[in-house]
Design an enzyme around this catalytic site. Structure first.
Site, mmCIF file in Angstrom:
data_model
loop_
_atom_site.group_PDB
_atom_site.id
_atom_site.type_symbol
_atom_site.label_atom_id
_atom_site.label_comp_id
_atom_site.label_asym_id
_atom_site.label_seq_id
_atom_site.Cartn_x
_atom_site.Cartn_y
_atom_site.Cartn_z
ATOM 1 N NE ARG A 231 -4.274 -1.441 0.063
ATOM 2 C CZ ARG A 231 -4.375 -2.500 -0.750
ATOM 3 N NH1 ARG A 231 -3.400 -2.794 -1.596
ATOM 4 N NH2 ARG A 231 -5.459 -3.253 -0.735
ATOM 5 C CD GLU A 259 -2.893 3.125 -5.406
ATOM 6 O OE1 GLU A 259 -3.780 2.262 -5.540
ATOM 7 O OE2 GLU A 259 -1.828 2.942 -4.800
ATOM 8 C CG HIS A 278 -3.385 -0.890 -6.690
ATOM 9 N ND1 HIS A 278 -3.770 -0.213 -5.570
ATOM 10 C CD2 HIS A 278 -3.399 -2.207 -6.334
ATOM 11 C CE1 HIS A 278 -4.000 -1.059 -4.584
ATOM 12 N NE2 HIS A 278 -3.785 -2.287 -5.030
HETATM 13 P P1 NAP Z 1 -0.774 -11.425 5.210
HETATM 14 O O1 NAP Z 1 -0.654 -12.857 4.808
HETATM 15 O O2 NAP Z 1 -1.770 -11.055 6.266
HETATM 16 O O3 NAP Z 1 0.679 -10.911 5.666
HETATM 17 C C1 NAP Z 1 0.901 -9.678 6.254
HETATM 18 C C2 NAP Z 1 2.258 -9.658 6.924
HETATM 19 O O4 NAP Z 1 2.461 -8.324 7.420
HETATM 20 C C3 NAP Z 1 2.384 -10.598 8.112
HETATM 21 O O5 NAP Z 1 3.632 -11.249 8.086
HETATM 22 C C4 NAP Z 1 2.333 -9.644 9.331
HETATM 23 O O6 NAP Z 1 3.120 -10.043 10.423
HETATM 24 C C5 NAP Z 1 2.984 -8.420 8.732
HETATM 25 N N1 NAP Z 1 2.657 -7.237 9.527
HETATM 26 C C6 NAP Z 1 1.448 -6.758 9.882
HETATM 27 N N2 NAP Z 1 1.586 -5.650 10.637
HETATM 28 C C7 NAP Z 1 2.912 -5.442 10.761
HETATM 29 C C8 NAP Z 1 3.706 -4.472 11.428
HETATM 30 N N3 NAP Z 1 3.125 -3.491 12.156
HETATM 31 N N4 NAP Z 1 5.052 -4.554 11.343
HETATM 32 C C9 NAP Z 1 5.636 -5.555 10.652
HETATM 33 N N5 NAP Z 1 4.943 -6.506 9.987
HETATM 34 C C10 NAP Z 1 3.610 -6.445 10.050
HETATM 35 O O7 NAP Z 1 -1.125 -10.503 3.972
HETATM 36 P P2 NAP Z 1 -0.841 -10.782 2.399
HETATM 37 O O8 NAP Z 1 -1.920 -11.608 1.810
HETATM 38 O O9 NAP Z 1 0.581 -11.231 2.269
HETATM 39 O O10 NAP Z 1 -1.027 -9.284 1.825
HETATM 40 C C11 NAP Z 1 -0.226 -8.217 2.276
HETATM 41 C C12 NAP Z 1 -0.743 -6.892 1.768
HETATM 42 O O11 NAP Z 1 -0.451 -6.756 0.397
HETATM 43 C C13 NAP Z 1 -2.273 -6.712 1.829
HETATM 44 O O12 NAP Z 1 -2.710 -6.278 3.093
HETATM 45 C C14 NAP Z 1 -2.556 -5.693 0.760
HETATM 46 O O13 NAP Z 1 -2.620 -4.393 1.297
HETATM 47 C C15 NAP Z 1 -1.350 -5.815 -0.173
HETATM 48 N N6 NAP Z 1 -1.735 -6.315 -1.523
HETATM 49 C C16 NAP Z 1 -1.546 -5.512 -2.609
HETATM 50 C C17 NAP Z 1 -1.871 -5.980 -3.868
HETATM 51 C C18 NAP Z 1 -1.668 -5.145 -5.093
HETATM 52 O O14 NAP Z 1 -2.508 -5.172 -5.986
HETATM 53 N N7 NAP Z 1 -0.593 -4.424 -5.212
HETATM 54 C C19 NAP Z 1 -2.406 -7.267 -4.039
HETATM 55 C C20 NAP Z 1 -2.575 -8.056 -2.907
HETATM 56 C C21 NAP Z 1 -2.247 -7.568 -1.652
HETATM 57 P P3 NAP Z 1 2.699 -11.225 11.428
HETATM 58 O O15 NAP Z 1 2.684 -12.454 10.561
HETATM 59 O O16 NAP Z 1 3.800 -11.266 12.416
HETATM 60 O O17 NAP Z 1 1.354 -10.872 11.951
#
Ligand code: NAP
Length: 312
Positions: A231, A259, A278
């Site tokens: 993000r 954005e 995006h």
């Molecule tokens: P996920 O499986 O929930 O993984 C999120 C990771 O972030 C986890 O390892 C979590 O740590 C870590 N985290 C959360 N808060 C944190 C903090 N304060 N400090 C350090 N680490 C932190 O999510 P995902 O499916 O991989 O997706 C991640 C993000 O990518 C989404 O939330 C979305 O915003 C973005 N995304 C963007 C696109 C795009 O089109 N560009 C597409 C898909 C997703 P813990 O495991 O220790 O809780």
């Protein structure tokens, strides 16, 4: 019963809603202005919004007391006021997992584009500047042996790590909690000091807003690369522009703050910034599967079942 879908979705998932007798209203345009959103949600029992629709208390109240479910067409839910939904007893769901591989692919695409100056090279050829082969033309970074530092090590972070290994990179990571993974867990400060490439994969929350502020951007190694497919607001954009001018090798950004990034923004003028609009999850099959996942969650709530991917 009306379901409002804020954009047309690829595939046939919405047919399932119609087959169940739901009245499905789809906004056909590229943009959905706020006023139109407020008008179109009136009387809906379910919403399928995209990341560009801010779903706050006002939207929920305009939908009215019949609104039972907000089935986000995304994994990120930072555009929804989760507290407001909770207070109104509205379920919120998202689409984790189905977009993991597509987003990891795009992260690698941006890394390769920045490290090997692909966009600059393509423009160089197209603009008629390609007159000769030269040993020092458009030199970039060799990925083999570089350290990739992943901030956020959930689904997408881990999928990026797997790909990085195939390129001969070393992987380190930072998350809230260490995982049983074969990569070193580092503090954020250690990671910024060690990584040749920093890639962001956390959700946007109050804790992660501007996680990479000016100080941390300049704490990255001189000549490092920043990747952001998570993000835009995880990074201080103004400081990033400065860092790209004087400190970093480059950045690959699929998400920005603001954005969409407006025409004339200083980031566009930097040859070492590769910006995509995006499109992290924009594989056709992925986008169809996101629609199927959103529809499944929406139907589950309306039919009184527990939805497969609840957030609230
Ligand atoms: P996920 O499986 O929930 O993984 C999120 C990771 O972030 C986890 O390892 C979590 O740590 C870590 N985290 C959360 N808060 C944190 C903090 N304060 N400090 C350090 N680490 C932190 O999510 P995902 O499916 O991989 O997706 C991640 C993000 O990518 C989404 O939330 C979305 O915003 C973005 N995304 C963007 C696109 C795009 O089109 N560009 C597409 C898909 C997703 P813990 O495991 O220790 O809780």
């Amino acid at each position: 019963m009306k379901v409002f879908v804020t954009r047309t979705l690829p595939g046939r998932a919405l047919e399932r809603l119609r087959e169940r007798g739901l009245e499905v209203e789809v906004h056909p345009g590229l943009f959905l202005p706020r006023e139109a959103l407020l008008k179109r949600v009136e009387g809906a029992v379910g919403l399928i919004p995209t990341v560009e629709d801010r779903i706050d208390a006002e939207v929920m109240d305009r939908a009215g007391p019949g609104l039972r479910v907000i089935a986000c067409y995304s994994v990120g839910v930072d555009h929804v006021d989760l507290q407001a939904a909770k207070e109104r007893g509205i379920r919120v769901t998202h689409t984790p997992g189905v977009l993991t591989e597509a987003t990891a692919d795009l992260t690698l695409a941006l890394l390769l584009a920045v490290a090997r100056r692909v966009v600059e090279g393509a423009a160089y050829a197209k603009d008629g500047l390609w007159k000769a082969w030269h040993p020092e033309l458009l030199l970039g970074l060799d990925l083999q042996g570089l350290t990739l530092g992943l901030i956020g090590m959930g689904r997408i972070g881990q999928a990026v790590a797997k790909r990085a290994l195939a390129f001969g990179m070393r992987v380190v990571y930072h998350a809230r909690t260490p995982k049983p993974l074969p990569y070193p867990f580092l503090s954020l400060e250690e990671l910024l000091k060690e990584a040749d490439i920093v890639s962001l994969h956390t959700p946007l929350t109050p804790e992660t807003h501007r996680l990479l502020n000016r100080e941390r951007l300049f704490a990255m190694k001189r000549g490092a690369i920043l990747l952001n497919t998570a993000r835009g607001a995880l990074v201080d954009t103004e400081a990033l522009v400065e860092a790209l001018r004087s400190h970093l090798f480059g950045a690959g950004l699929d998400v920005t703050d603001p954005e969409p990034l407006p025409l004339g923004h200083p980031l566009y003028a930097l040859p070492n910034a590769v910006i995509t609009p995006h499109i992290g999850s924009a594989g056709r099959r992925t986008r169809e599967r996101m629609a199927e996942a959103a529809v499944e969650s929406l139907l589950a709530v309306l039919e009184g079942r527990e939805p497969p991917n609840p957030v609230v």
